[in-house]
Write an enzyme that holds these catalytic residues in place. Structure first.
Site, PDB file in Angstrom:
ATOM      1  N   GLY A 146      48.524 -26.747 -20.607  1.00 37.78           N
ATOM      2  CA  GLY A 146      49.775 -27.320 -20.096  1.00 37.78           C
ATOM      3  C   GLY A 146      50.112 -26.745 -18.738  1.00 37.78           C
ATOM      4  O   GLY A 146      49.557 -27.148 -17.713  1.00 37.78           O
ATOM      5  N   HIS A 164      50.669 -35.083 -30.017  1.00 40.63           N
ATOM      6  CA  HIS A 164      51.124 -33.832 -29.409  1.00 40.63           C
ATOM      7  C   HIS A 164      52.427 -33.388 -30.090  1.00 40.63           C
ATOM      8  O   HIS A 164      53.256 -34.223 -30.439  1.00 40.63           O
ATOM      9  CB  HIS A 164      51.338 -34.005 -27.905  1.00 40.63           C
ATOM     10  CG  HIS A 164      51.515 -32.693 -27.208  1.00 40.63           C
ATOM     11  ND1 HIS A 164      52.721 -32.016 -27.202  1.00 40.63           N
ATOM     12  CD2 HIS A 164      50.637 -31.911 -26.540  1.00 40.63           C
ATOM     13  CE1 HIS A 164      52.558 -30.868 -26.548  1.00 40.63           C
ATOM     14  NE2 HIS A 164      51.315 -30.779 -26.130  1.00 40.63           N
ATOM     15  N   ASN A 221      46.920 -31.164 -19.604  1.00 37.70           N
ATOM     16  CA  ASN A 221      48.002 -32.069 -19.995  1.00 37.70           C
ATOM     17  C   ASN A 221      49.172 -31.802 -19.055  1.00 37.70           C
ATOM     18  O   ASN A 221      49.831 -30.777 -19.160  1.00 37.70           O
ATOM     19  CB  ASN A 221      48.387 -31.787 -21.461  1.00 37.70           C
ATOM     20  CG  ASN A 221      49.613 -32.590 -21.900  1.00 37.70           C
ATOM     21  OD1 ASN A 221      50.064 -33.482 -21.190  1.00 37.70           O
ATOM     22  ND2 ASN A 221      50.143 -32.256 -23.069  1.00 37.70           N
ATOM     23  N   LYS A 259      51.904 -33.362 -18.851  1.00 39.88           N
ATOM     24  CA  LYS A 259      53.223 -33.679 -19.456  1.00 39.88           C
ATOM     25  C   LYS A 259      54.057 -34.516 -18.475  1.00 39.88           C
ATOM     26  O   LYS A 259      53.498 -35.307 -17.737  1.00 39.88           O
ATOM     27  CB  LYS A 259      53.913 -32.389 -19.908  1.00 39.88           C
ATOM     28  CG  LYS A 259      52.995 -31.550 -20.802  1.00 39.88           C
ATOM     29  CD  LYS A 259      53.689 -30.423 -21.510  1.00 39.88           C
ATOM     30  CE  LYS A 259      52.661 -29.657 -22.354  1.00 39.88           C
ATOM     31  NZ  LYS A 259      53.262 -28.607 -23.181  1.00 39.88           N
ATOM     32  N   GLU A 265      47.249 -26.733 -31.611  1.00 40.03           N
ATOM     33  CA  GLU A 265      48.302 -26.218 -30.735  1.00 40.03           C
ATOM     34  C   GLU A 265      49.450 -25.690 -31.585  1.00 40.03           C
ATOM     35  O   GLU A 265      50.324 -26.456 -31.994  1.00 40.03           O
ATOM     36  CB  GLU A 265      48.814 -27.339 -29.816  1.00 40.03           C
ATOM     37  CG  GLU A 265      47.763 -27.898 -28.879  1.00 40.03           C
ATOM     38  CD  GLU A 265      48.375 -28.429 -27.589  1.00 40.03           C
ATOM     39  OE1 GLU A 265      47.826 -28.118 -26.535  1.00 40.03           O
ATOM     40  OE2 GLU A 265      49.407 -29.129 -27.637  1.00 40.03           O
ATOM     41  N   GLU A 274      55.070 -32.251 -28.991  1.00 43.80           N
ATOM     42  CA  GLU A 274      56.310 -32.704 -28.345  1.00 43.80           C
ATOM     43  C   GLU A 274      56.639 -34.134 -28.765  1.00 43.80           C
ATOM     44  O   GLU A 274      57.800 -34.519 -28.826  1.00 43.80           O
ATOM     45  CB  GLU A 274      56.179 -32.569 -26.819  1.00 43.80           C
ATOM     46  CG  GLU A 274      56.284 -31.095 -26.411  1.00 43.80           C
ATOM     47  CD  GLU A 274      55.452 -30.696 -25.215  1.00 43.80           C
ATOM     48  OE1 GLU A 274      55.026 -31.561 -24.430  1.00 43.80           O
ATOM     49  OE2 GLU A 274      55.204 -29.471 -25.064  1.00 43.80           O
ATOM     50  N   SER A 288      49.798 -21.809 -24.119  1.00 43.21           N
ATOM     51  CA  SER A 288      49.824 -20.682 -23.177  1.00 43.21           C
ATOM     52  C   SER A 288      48.437 -20.146 -22.814  1.00 43.21           C
ATOM     53  O   SER A 288      48.249 -18.929 -22.677  1.00 43.21           O
ATOM     54  CB  SER A 288      50.716 -19.546 -23.715  1.00 43.21           C
ATOM     55  OG  SER A 288      52.039 -20.001 -23.873  1.00 43.21           O
ATOM     56  N   GLY A 290      54.141 -23.238 -24.116  1.00 38.99           N
ATOM     57  CA  GLY A 290      55.117 -23.029 -23.048  1.00 38.99           C
ATOM     58  C   GLY A 290      55.942 -21.764 -23.232  1.00 38.99           C
ATOM     59  O   GLY A 290      56.920 -21.538 -22.533  1.00 38.99           O
TER      60      GLY A 290
HETATM   61  P1  13P Z   1      51.183 -24.652 -22.261  1.00 33.67           P
HETATM   62  O1  13P Z   1      49.789 -24.365 -21.802  1.00 33.67           O
HETATM   63  O2  13P Z   1      52.156 -24.857 -21.137  1.00 33.67           O
HETATM   64  O3  13P Z   1      51.659 -23.665 -23.302  1.00 33.67           O
HETATM   65  O4  13P Z   1      51.127 -26.095 -23.008  1.00 33.67           O
HETATM   66  C1  13P Z   1      50.177 -26.312 -23.981  1.00 33.67           C
HETATM   67  C2  13P Z   1      50.207 -27.749 -24.339  1.00 33.67           C
HETATM   68  O5  13P Z   1      51.128 -28.232 -24.953  1.00 33.67           O
HETATM   69  C3  13P Z   1      49.071 -28.598 -23.903  1.00 33.67           C
HETATM   70  O6  13P Z   1      49.118 -29.839 -24.504  1.00 33.67           O
END
Ligand code: 13P
Length: 254
Positions: free
Chosen positions: A238, A99, A10, A12, A171, A101, A217, A177
């Site tokens: 991510g 997601h 992803n 983003k 997640e 976010e 992560s 992140g």
């Molecule tokens: P990270 O791998 O940067 O923690 O992000 C995970 C994520 O939100 C994937 O959709």
């Protein structure tokens, strides 16, 4: 149950079209040379890159393309939005729905996400439905209830046949992140709990067939122990998906 693993990146709100295509080529090259397992690989770039990415990958069945979001309505006066028909038209096959976010910054709730799930399926797209608790919900012990509602309120109106088209992704918001990962046991516990909930609602076959990815992560150095857990069927990546070498090292652990 032998479920084919999925590793999805992803991206983003990162990468221009040009950078996205060069990253895709780089990933494709290393995958061809080095990946010997049969994991499904999905790249989810920003909307503007979808069409050129599917064109670039034409004929390469190894890497599939997904969108990061879709609108909950079919079409109409929704300035700035992208619907499922448009995503399908780019050649993409997957869509990330729900997601954290989007839940956090666009205030998307379980009911609205149910509408998105319906439209992705109507247009023949495969949803990757994300769920997971916040830090506060984990600490207060509310997380079991929160997760079970994220699953039931967005998905349990589906027929067994429709449900079997989904991919799920756990997640935990506190692990995204942050560099903080759920321990493999912590993550597997949630995956197993959700699988049990699906078994109660549908049947054991549906529960054992659905793929549940872990995201938060995931890095080359922790992917293997996560993917070895019996109920973890791959990852939604991510930050580490923005670097070809790291992403492929994660694919290799699947
Ligand atoms: P990270 O791998 O940067 O923690 O992000 C995970 C994520 O939100 C994937 O959709």
């Amino acid at each position: 149950m032998n479920r084919t693993k999925i590793i999805a990146g992803n991206w983003k709100m990162n990468t221009t079209v040009e950078r996205g295509l060069s990253l895709t080529k780089e990933i494709e090259g290393i995958v061809k040379d080095e990946v010997t397992n049969d994991a499904e690989i999905i790249l989810c770039p920003p909307f503007v890159t979808l069409a050129s990415m599917t064109r670039l990958l034409q004929g390469n069945s190894r890497i599939q393309v997904g969108a990061q979001n879709c609108h909950q309505k079919e079409r109409g006066a929704y300035t700035g939005s992208i619907n499922c028909e448009m995503i399908k038209d780019t050649g993409a096959t997957y869509v990330i729905v729900g997601h954290s976010e989007r839940r956090q910054y666009a205030h998307e709730g379980n009911g609205l996400l149910a509408e998105k799930i319906d439209l992705t399926l109507k247009y023949g797209l495969k949803p990757i439905y994300c769920f997971g608790e916040t830090q506060v919900e984990r600490k207060s012990g509310e997380f079991v209830k929160v997760i079970s509602r994220q699953i039931s309120e967005s998905l349990f109106h589906l027929s067994q046949e429709a449900f079997s088209k989904l991919v799920l992704a756990y997640e935990p918001v506190w692990a995204i992140g942050t560099g903080e990962t759920a321990t493999p046991e912590q993550a597997n516990e949630i995956h197993a709990m959700v699988r049990e909930q699906i078994k109660q609602k549908y049947d054991i076959n549906t529960a054992e067939r659905v793929r549940i990815l872990y995201g938060g992560s995931v890095k080359p150095n922790n992917a293997q122990e996560l993917f070895q857990q019996p109920d973890i069927d791959g990852g939604l990546i991510g930050g580490a998906a923005l670097d070809a070498r790291s992403f492929v090292e994660i694919i290799k652990q699947a």
